[in-house]
Write a protein that holds these residues in place. Structure first.
Motif, PDB file in Angstrom:
ATOM      1  N   LEU A   1     119.123  47.036 139.290  1.00 21.09           N
ATOM      2  CA  LEU A   1     119.320  45.722 139.884  1.00 21.09           C
ATOM      3  C   LEU A   1     120.715  45.168 139.606  1.00 21.09           C
ATOM      4  O   LEU A   1     121.204  44.294 140.332  1.00 21.09           O
ATOM      5  CB  LEU A   1     118.255  44.754 139.369  1.00 21.09           C
ATOM      6  CG  LEU A   1     116.811  45.106 139.759  1.00 21.09           C
ATOM      7  CD1 LEU A   1     115.841  44.093 139.180  1.00 21.09           C
ATOM      8  CD2 LEU A   1     116.663  45.157 141.280  1.00 21.09           C
TER       9      LEU A   1
ATOM     10  N   PHE B   1     122.901  46.469 142.196  1.00 22.82           N
ATOM     11  CA  PHE B   1     122.404  45.820 143.406  1.00 22.82           C
ATOM     12  C   PHE B   1     123.127  44.486 143.604  1.00 22.82           C
ATOM     13  O   PHE B   1     123.569  44.162 144.707  1.00 22.82           O
ATOM     14  CB  PHE B   1     120.894  45.599 143.266  1.00 22.82           C
ATOM     15  CG  PHE B   1     120.182  45.337 144.565  1.00 22.82           C
ATOM     16  CD1 PHE B   1     119.602  46.373 145.273  1.00 22.82           C
ATOM     17  CD2 PHE B   1     120.092  44.050 145.072  1.00 22.82           C
ATOM     18  CE1 PHE B   1     118.930  46.136 146.477  1.00 22.82           C
ATOM     19  CE2 PHE B   1     119.432  43.807 146.269  1.00 22.82           C
ATOM     20  CZ  PHE B   1     118.850  44.859 146.971  1.00 22.82           C
ATOM     21  N   SER B   2     123.274  43.735 142.523  1.00 17.64           N
ATOM     22  CA  SER B   2     123.956  42.438 142.589  1.00 17.64           C
ATOM     23  C   SER B   2     125.444  42.599 142.879  1.00 17.64           C
ATOM     24  O   SER B   2     126.027  41.827 143.650  1.00 17.64           O
ATOM     25  CB  SER B   2     123.763  41.680 141.270  1.00 17.64           C
ATOM     26  OG  SER B   2     122.398  41.454 141.017  1.00 17.64           O
TER      27      SER B   2
ATOM     28  N   ARG C   1     125.902  43.449 146.587  1.00 20.21           N
ATOM     29  CA  ARG C   1     125.691  42.279 147.449  1.00 20.21           C
ATOM     30  C   ARG C   1     126.904  41.356 147.401  1.00 20.21           C
ATOM     31  O   ARG C   1     127.368  40.847 148.431  1.00 20.21           O
ATOM     32  CB  ARG C   1     124.437  41.530 147.014  1.00 20.21           C
ATOM     33  CG  ARG C   1     124.062  40.377 147.949  1.00 20.21           C
ATOM     34  CD  ARG C   1     122.831  39.642 147.435  1.00 20.21           C
ATOM     35  NE  ARG C   1     121.679  40.509 147.376  1.00 20.21           N
ATOM     36  CZ  ARG C   1     120.906  40.801 148.427  1.00 20.21           C
ATOM     37  NH1 ARG C   1     121.208  40.306 149.614  1.00 20.21           N
ATOM     38  NH2 ARG C   1     119.871  41.569 148.276  1.00 20.21           N
TER      39      ARG C   1
ATOM     40  N   LEU D   1     121.147  47.327 151.572  1.00 22.81           N
ATOM     41  CA  LEU D   1     120.453  46.494 150.582  1.00 22.81           C
ATOM     42  C   LEU D   1     119.094  46.036 151.103  1.00 22.81           C
ATOM     43  O   LEU D   1     118.100  46.032 150.365  1.00 22.81           O
ATOM     44  CB  LEU D   1     121.318  45.280 150.230  1.00 22.81           C
ATOM     45  CG  LEU D   1     122.558  45.546 149.379  1.00 22.81           C
ATOM     46  CD1 LEU D   1     123.519  44.368 149.454  1.00 22.81           C
ATOM     47  CD2 LEU D   1     122.172  45.827 147.935  1.00 22.81           C
ATOM     48  N   SER D   2     119.063  45.634 152.362  1.00 15.75           N
ATOM     49  CA  SER D   2     117.805  45.184 152.960  1.00 15.75           C
ATOM     50  C   SER D   2     116.778  46.300 152.980  1.00 15.75           C
ATOM     51  O   SER D   2     115.604  46.092 152.621  1.00 15.75           O
ATOM     52  CB  SER D   2     118.071  44.680 154.384  1.00 15.75           C
ATOM     53  OG  SER D   2     116.871  44.353 155.028  1.00 15.75           O
ATOM     54  N   ASP D   3     117.205  47.509 153.392  1.00 14.56           N
ATOM     55  CA  ASP D   3     116.298  48.655 153.417  1.00 14.56           C
ATOM     56  C   ASP D   3     115.775  48.965 152.018  1.00 14.56           C
ATOM     57  O   ASP D   3     114.591  49.285 151.832  1.00 14.56           O
ATOM     58  CB  ASP D   3     117.014  49.880 153.986  1.00 14.56           C
ATOM     59  CG  ASP D   3     117.352  49.729 155.460  1.00 14.56           C
ATOM     60  OD1 ASP D   3     116.767  48.836 156.105  1.00 14.56           O
ATOM     61  OD2 ASP D   3     118.203  50.501 155.950  1.00 14.56           O
ATOM     62  N   TYR D   4     116.662  48.865 151.039  1.00 19.56           N
ATOM     63  CA  TYR D   4     116.267  49.178 149.663  1.00 19.56           C
ATOM     64  C   TYR D   4     115.294  48.122 149.137  1.00 19.56           C
ATOM     65  O   TYR D   4     114.310  48.444 148.467  1.00 19.56           O
ATOM     66  CB  TYR D   4     117.511  49.250 148.776  1.00 19.56           C
ATOM     67  CG  TYR D   4     117.327  50.107 147.540  1.00 19.56           C
ATOM     68  CD1 TYR D   4     117.360  51.500 147.627  1.00 19.56           C
ATOM     69  CD2 TYR D   4     117.125  49.531 146.282  1.00 19.56           C
ATOM     70  CE1 TYR D   4     117.192  52.285 146.504  1.00 19.56           C
ATOM     71  CE2 TYR D   4     116.952  50.314 145.150  1.00 19.56           C
ATOM     72  CZ  TYR D   4     116.993  51.695 145.270  1.00 19.56           C
ATOM     73  OH  TYR D   4     116.816  52.479 144.156  1.00 19.56           O
ATOM     74  N   ASP D   5     115.568  46.862 149.453  1.00 17.42           N
ATOM     75  CA  ASP D   5     114.650  45.780 149.075  1.00 17.42           C
ATOM     76  C   ASP D   5     113.262  46.026 149.660  1.00 17.42           C
ATOM     77  O   ASP D   5     112.239  45.882 148.971  1.00 17.42           O
ATOM     78  CB  ASP D   5     115.185  44.447 149.603  1.00 17.42           C
ATOM     79  CG  ASP D   5     115.839  43.602 148.519  1.00 17.42           C
ATOM     80  OD1 ASP D   5     115.562  43.853 147.337  1.00 17.42           O
ATOM     81  OD2 ASP D   5     116.618  42.709 148.866  1.00 17.42           O
ATOM     82  N   GLU D   6     113.219  46.380 150.916  1.00 20.33           N
ATOM     83  CA  GLU D   6     111.940  46.615 151.592  1.00 20.33           C
ATOM     84  C   GLU D   6     111.207  47.805 150.978  1.00 20.33           C
ATOM     85  O   GLU D   6     109.981  47.775 150.808  1.00 20.33           O
ATOM     86  CB  GLU D   6     112.168  46.843 153.087  1.00 20.33           C
ATOM     87  CG  GLU D   6     112.589  45.590 153.837  1.00 20.33           C
ATOM     88  CD  GLU D   6     112.736  45.831 155.324  1.00 20.33           C
ATOM     89  OE1 GLU D   6     112.758  47.002 155.727  1.00 20.33           O
ATOM     90  OE2 GLU D   6     112.826  44.854 156.079  1.00 20.33           O
TER      91      GLU D   6
ATOM     92  N   ILE E   1     111.455  48.865 147.900  1.00 16.07           N
ATOM     93  CA  ILE E   1     110.929  48.434 146.600  1.00 16.07           C
ATOM     94  C   ILE E   1     109.647  47.624 146.786  1.00 16.07           C
ATOM     95  O   ILE E   1     108.644  47.839 146.098  1.00 16.07           O
ATOM     96  CB  ILE E   1     111.983  47.603 145.839  1.00 16.07           C
ATOM     97  CG1 ILE E   1     113.165  48.494 145.428  1.00 16.07           C
ATOM     98  CG2 ILE E   1     111.375  46.949 144.598  1.00 16.07           C
ATOM     99  CD1 ILE E   1     114.345  47.730 144.866  1.00 16.07           C
ATOM    100  N   ALA E   2     109.695  46.680 147.731  1.00 12.42           N
ATOM    101  CA  ALA E   2     108.519  45.842 147.985  1.00 12.42           C
ATOM    102  C   ALA E   2     107.318  46.688 148.407  1.00 12.42           C
ATOM    103  O   ALA E   2     106.182  46.442 147.977  1.00 12.42           O
ATOM    104  CB  ALA E   2     108.836  44.809 149.062  1.00 12.42           C
TER     105      ALA E   2
END
Length: 478
Positions: free
Chosen positions: A102, A105-106, A109, A149-154, A156-157
């Motif tokens: 993470l 990740f920050s 971003r 980042l969006s794909d990775y967030d999704e 993870i979720a």
């Protein structure tokens, strides 16, 4: 004045060569952390720890990170360990979350937000495109970073939902490859997207596949993959199978498939299970075929086909026996909601057949029955396939009941229905269906069974001396 680049990656492919270029020719000092720092120094890059810039682990949470990135780094190169790879290593949700990076990740971003000052790179394919970039190029790289980042967030979720037993979200990771000329019709806009699980193929003569071409190719390849280990040919038009056959040679298979519906070959899509040779290529060139797909083309065959400026020549590199493994879900979006279902991967074993009539099928009839059953699986419901000697003689599809479907199949097959096999994709609902088959002198019917009128249907088959096999497998296709 020397520049600075921060590097933290999971995929080291091509990294050291690229960083050497940045350092030696473009005056970049390299900063890194963790395992990437260790890797770079082992490979002679002389990278510095990011902590030398006054960063400690807690810094990321306490400082306005965007200002720090803007002031310190001209470029940031970051990609993450794939979420699936992390999940494979542990069944514990806490261990999974702790492994996710993470902190980087920050940083990524923040770098994407200050793209006017900092070049942001997430893919190795972009390495050498970032040496001389303008403001528009930087903006495109920033967009890619936010999408990553969006794909990775999704992802993870999605994994956390699985860990929690609440896998209720359906996440689609699609990357737009290009705009299509149009969709099904010229007034419909359309685009082609890359998905996570794609078969490997290429258009050998560099022509662009249309929306309808891709649909036809998909159906043709699914169908031909049923016969990957023999000489087989399948003709598809309007996303519907029009003729399928097996043969002693590929040429034999093609000519037999062609006979089922000769008109369908014109502007149709033809799939082959084996390498296309010159004999087949020469025959194709005499027809107005739109698309041909095969695992391989012999040199003289390919040279001959390329001379046809209207033909699109596709090679499928993915092994046909594995093609259906790439079909993971079928998704239909409607104003009422989105439907998601598993693909139809039903398989048939002749040892599991249930013969329900007094007349018993021969071994040859059963082989033809399996062939017809595999074809009808890909036809549009209500569907009927008539076949004999591993060749379709009629494919009737898109009917609202199987009485008219069988009658239509008999009309198409004409005298070729004599002693042939008839396969339906759903249960025969009335003895009238058997009467229609008897008029065409069908010798065996293979159908799912399970109708409330099964006794009536079987009695009708016994009356006409037609063998009947019940599979228990329905294959509706809409």
């Amino acid at each position: 004045m020397r520049k600075k680049v921060y590097v933290s990656v999971y995929d080291y492919t091509g990294l050291t060569d690229y960083l050497n270029v940045l350092s030696d020719k473009f005056n970049y000092d390299i900063f890194s952390s963790g395992s990437t720092l260790e890797y770079l120094n082992k490979n002679g890059l002389n990278a510095e720890d990011i902590s030398e810039l006054g960063i400690a682990d807690g810094f990321y949470a306490r400082t306005f990170l965007e200002d720090f990135i803007r002031k310190n780094f001209d470029m940031v190169i970051i990609n993450f360990r794939p979420v699936d790879d992390i999940a494979e290593k542990t069944d514990d949700i806490k261990a999974f979350i702790e492994t996710v990076n993470l902190l980087d990740f920050s940083i990524l971003r923040a770098a994407a937000k200050v793209f006017e000052n900092t070049i942001v790179v997430t893919e190795k394919s972009e390495f050498y495109n970032t040496i001389n970039v303008n403001s528009y190029d930087k903006q495109k790289l920033s967009l890619k970073a936010f999408q990553y980042l969006s794909d990775y967030d999704e992802a993870i979720a999605e994994k956390i939902a699985v860990y929690s037993g609440e896998d209720e979200r359906k996440l689609l990771n699609l990357t737009k490859l290009y705009e299509l000329k149009y969709g099904s019709n010229p007034y419909q806009r359309a685009a082609f997207y890359k998905c996570e699980n794609m078969a490997d193929y290429r258009v050998l003569n560099e022509k662009e596949l249309s929306y309808n071409d891709i649909l036809n190719l998909n159906t043709a390849l699914k169908l031909i993959s049923e016969f990957y280990d023999v000489n087989a040919a399948a003709i598809v038009k309007h996303n519907l199978p029009c003729g399928v056959a097996l043969g002693r040679s590929l040429f034999d298979a093609y000519t037999k498939a062609f006979d089922c519906d000769p008109f369908a070959t014109f502007s149709g899509t033809i799939a082959f299970s084996q390498a296309v040779n010159f004999e087949v290529a020469k025959q194709l060139s005499s027809m107005s075929v739109k698309v041909v797909v095969a695992p391989y083309y012999e040199d003289d065959a390919l040279k001959h086909l390329i001379q046809n400026s209207d033909l699109k020549i596709v090679r499928i590199y993915t092994e046909l026996k594995n093609f259906k493994k790439f079909i993971t879900e079928e998704i239909i979006s409607t104003p009422l909601g989105t439907l998601v279902q598993e693909p139809n991967k039903s398989e048939l074993d002749k040892d599991l057949f249930k013969v329900v009539t007094k007349t018993k099928p021969t071994a040859e009839q059963l082989e033809d029955a399996i062939f017809a059953w595999k074809v009808v699986k890909y036809a549009r419901t209500n569907a009927v396939v008539v076949a004999k000697d591993f060749k379709t003689t009629a494919i009737a599809q898109g009917h609202t009941n199987n009485v008219t479907a069988i009658e239509n199949a008999m009309d198409i097959a004409c005298e070729n229905s004599k002693d042939a096999i008839l396969a339906t994709d759903e249960a025969i609902i009335t003895g009238e269906c058997v009467n229609a088959a008897a008029q065409g002198r069908i010798s065996l019917i293979i159908q799912p069974g399970g109708s409330v009128r099964d006794k009536e249907v079987i009695a009708a088959a016994d009356k006409f001396g037609i063998a009947m096999v019940v599979t228990g497998i329905r294959n509706l296709s809409f």
